[in-house]
Design an enzyme around this catalytic site. Structure first.
Site, short mmCIF file in Angstrom:
data_model
loop_
_atom_site.label_atom_id
_atom_site.label_comp_id
_atom_site.label_asym_id
_atom_site.label_seq_id
_atom_site.Cartn_x
_atom_site.Cartn_y
_atom_site.Cartn_z
N HIS A 127 -2.10 -0.75 -3.03
CA HIS A 127 -3.43 0.34 -3.29
C HIS A 127 -3.64 0.71 -4.15
O HIS A 127 -3.08 1.91 -3.92
CB HIS A 127 -3.96 0.42 -1.80
CG HIS A 127 -3.94 -1.10 -0.88
ND1 HIS A 127 -3.31 -1.29 0.78
CD2 HIS A 127 -4.89 -2.11 -1.61
CE1 HIS A 127 -4.28 -2.07 0.97
NE2 HIS A 127 -4.53 -3.20 -0.01
N ASP A 186 -4.78 -4.31 5.88
CA ASP A 186 -5.22 -4.94 4.79
C ASP A 186 -4.31 -6.04 4.10
O ASP A 186 -3.00 -5.87 4.53
CB ASP A 186 -6.09 -4.61 3.03
CG ASP A 186 -5.94 -5.43 2.15
OD1 ASP A 186 -6.96 -6.35 2.17
OD2 ASP A 186 -5.34 -5.28 1.13
N SER A 217 0.45 -1.41 0.20
CA SER A 217 0.13 0.07 0.06
C SER A 217 0.82 1.40 0.06
O SER A 217 1.60 1.58 -0.55
CB SER A 217 -1.20 -0.23 1.54
OG SER A 217 -1.98 0.86 0.88
#
Lengths: 196, 276
Positions: free
Chosen positions: A43, A137, A16
């Site tokens: 992401h 996540d 991310s």
């Protein structure tokens, strides 16, 4: 075109915030004859939406980098990139599928969704990698991979640009290897030789 | 491993039950995301297992609505992928304008975000009064919500940005009323919309139309069902009619690939041509 066979292993990497540079470094360490499919998920909420991520990553990578497409097979020696705005899943027959279902862990694509589907598709063949990121996540997905005997590699939170994602992964899933970025690519590159 | 196999069996049983009892066939859905939805449905309905879900499907006919709503969780936005709507406005509507009546099928309309987007486009191009939009979905709960045209106020900003990027002529807020945490689109926008239940995996040709929008639906289907649906679309389109797919969907590798020309590939707009 070499399609993945069920006995084959699959590397899936989730990243991310700070993930673009981290992915470049990890993917850059893989040799042109890498024998397994690689899936990279970054992401898009981290600000990369709209940029040609495949082009950016391909500059530093000996392997071809291509966006994953629904129903197309995973290919050995190819870096498949999760498309922006869609969840990416791996089916039992080692083909990709996409979904625009609700966000998971506040993101889409979600590494949890990818990793969980991969764990179900290839079991112990799954290799999950969690890099820098500022959310949770991937932690549940990495746990699913470990539960089925797959391998978990997590970037050392101490050196991650954003430590939260690696920390969550370690807290919830644990890991087989906790490594600095520079060592993750080398580890992934060495694995095929060790398991040959 | 044993648990996983047991779950697979329960899922197979659930799919067979739904088909035998109610005629809905999910066997040709891409399994991985279907499984996620089914698990989420189990949790949301408090069922102890997938088998328990199967029993409720058998015992309670009224449970079906909830099941279908849970198995087709539609997530969309107005003017999603604005360049697509910009392309529709600039390239397709001028061609459709030459028809005395315009018929459009929005297949898998979910909560209706794209139906209202389309109605606004047609209105702004002066074509709405001679247009008819058929908006279909297998999910009756979603269809009812689509007909209401009510969305969370928190979506308004994204919708408005998309509308502007799609070449909107005014302000999106001209088309809705904000009240409390909700926005409601003008009733007049649906004056030429017919909402109807239609199941792409079992039902046939719906109407003869000049444009079909079916975006982010085919990604949930396997090869066989995708080809079935694409053939249905081909057979529903007039000669030189348009098909608009989702941004990650393509006619490549499908059985209808040769029945269409790519019209605007980035917008995933295809045009049917006569059989060769």
């Amino acid at each position: 075109m070499r399609h993945a066979s069920p006995a084959q292993r699959v590397v899936a990497i989730g990243a991310s915030v700070g993930g673009l540079e981290a992915l470049k470094q990890v993917l850059g360490a893989l040799p042109a004859d890498y024998p397994w499919p690689v899936i990279a998920l970054l992401h898009t909420s981290a600000g990369y939406r709209g940029t040609r991520l495949d082009t950016l990553l391909a500059q530093r990578c000996a392997l071809p980098v291509r966006e994953a497409e629904a129903r197309r097979p995973l290919e050995s020696g190819v870096v498949h990139l999760a498309p922006a705005g869609y969840h990416l899943l791996v089916e039992q027959d080692l083909r990709f599928s996409l979904s625009v279902d609700e966000k998971v862990s506040y993101v889409r694509p979600s590494a949890d969704v990818l990793f969980e589907s991969l764990a179900e598709a290839v079991g112990a063949g799954a290799i999950g990698v969690i890099l820098t990121g500022a959310n949770d996540d991937g932690a549940a997905g990495l746990a699913a991979i470990r539960a089925r005997g797959g391998l978990a590699i997590v970037q050392d939170p101490q050196e991650a640009q954003a430590p939260q994602m690696p920390q969550a992964a370690l807290r919830i899933a644990g890991a087989d290897h906790v490594l600095p970025l520079a060592a993750i690519g080398a580890r992934l590159a060495a694995l095929p030789r060790e398991s040959a | 491993m044993q648990d996983k196999d047991a779950e697979e069996l329960e899922i197979g049983d659930f799919i067979r039950t739904l088909k035998a009892r109610h005629g809905y066939d999910f066997a040709q859905y891409a399994p991985a995301s279907f499984k996620r939805r089914l698990r989420a449905l189990r949790v949301r309905t408090g069922a102890a297992s997938i088998s328990a879900l199967s029993r409720r499907v058998t015992d309670e006919p009224a449970f079906l609505r909830q099941v279908l709503a849970g198995l087709s969780v539609p997530v969309s936005e107005m003017f999603r992928d604005p360049w697509v709507f910009e392309a529709l406005r600039r390239e397709v509507l001028p061609i459709l304008a030459s028809y005395p009546r315009i018929h459009i099928w929005q297949a898998g309309c979910a909560h209706g975000e794209e139906v209202y987007s389309l109605a606004i486009l047609l209105q702004e191009e002066g074509l709405y009064d001679k247009s008819q939009i058929f908006a279909t979905d297998l999910n009756d709960v979603a269809l009812e919500e689509a007909a209401e045209g009510i969305y969370a106020a928190s979506s308004a900003r994204l919708f408005s940005e998309n509308y502007q990027r799609a070449g909107g002529r005014y302000s999106l807020s001209d088309y809705f009323h904000a009240r409390y945490e909700r926005i409601k689109f003008d009733e007049s926008l649906k004056r030429n919309v017919t909402f109807a239940s239609h199941n792409l995996s079992t039902d046939g040709v719906f109407a003869e139309v000049q444009l079909i929008l079916c975006r982010n639906v085919l990604i949930y289907f396997n090869d066989a069902l995708q080809n079935r649906v694409l053939q249905l679309f081909r057979d529903s389109l007039v000669h030189k009619g348009f098909l608009c797919l989702g941004s990650k969907e393509t006619l490549a590798h499908t059985t209808v690939e040769r029945d269409f020309d790519a019209f605007d590939l980035p917008a995933r707009l295809y045009r049917r041509h006569a059989p060769r």
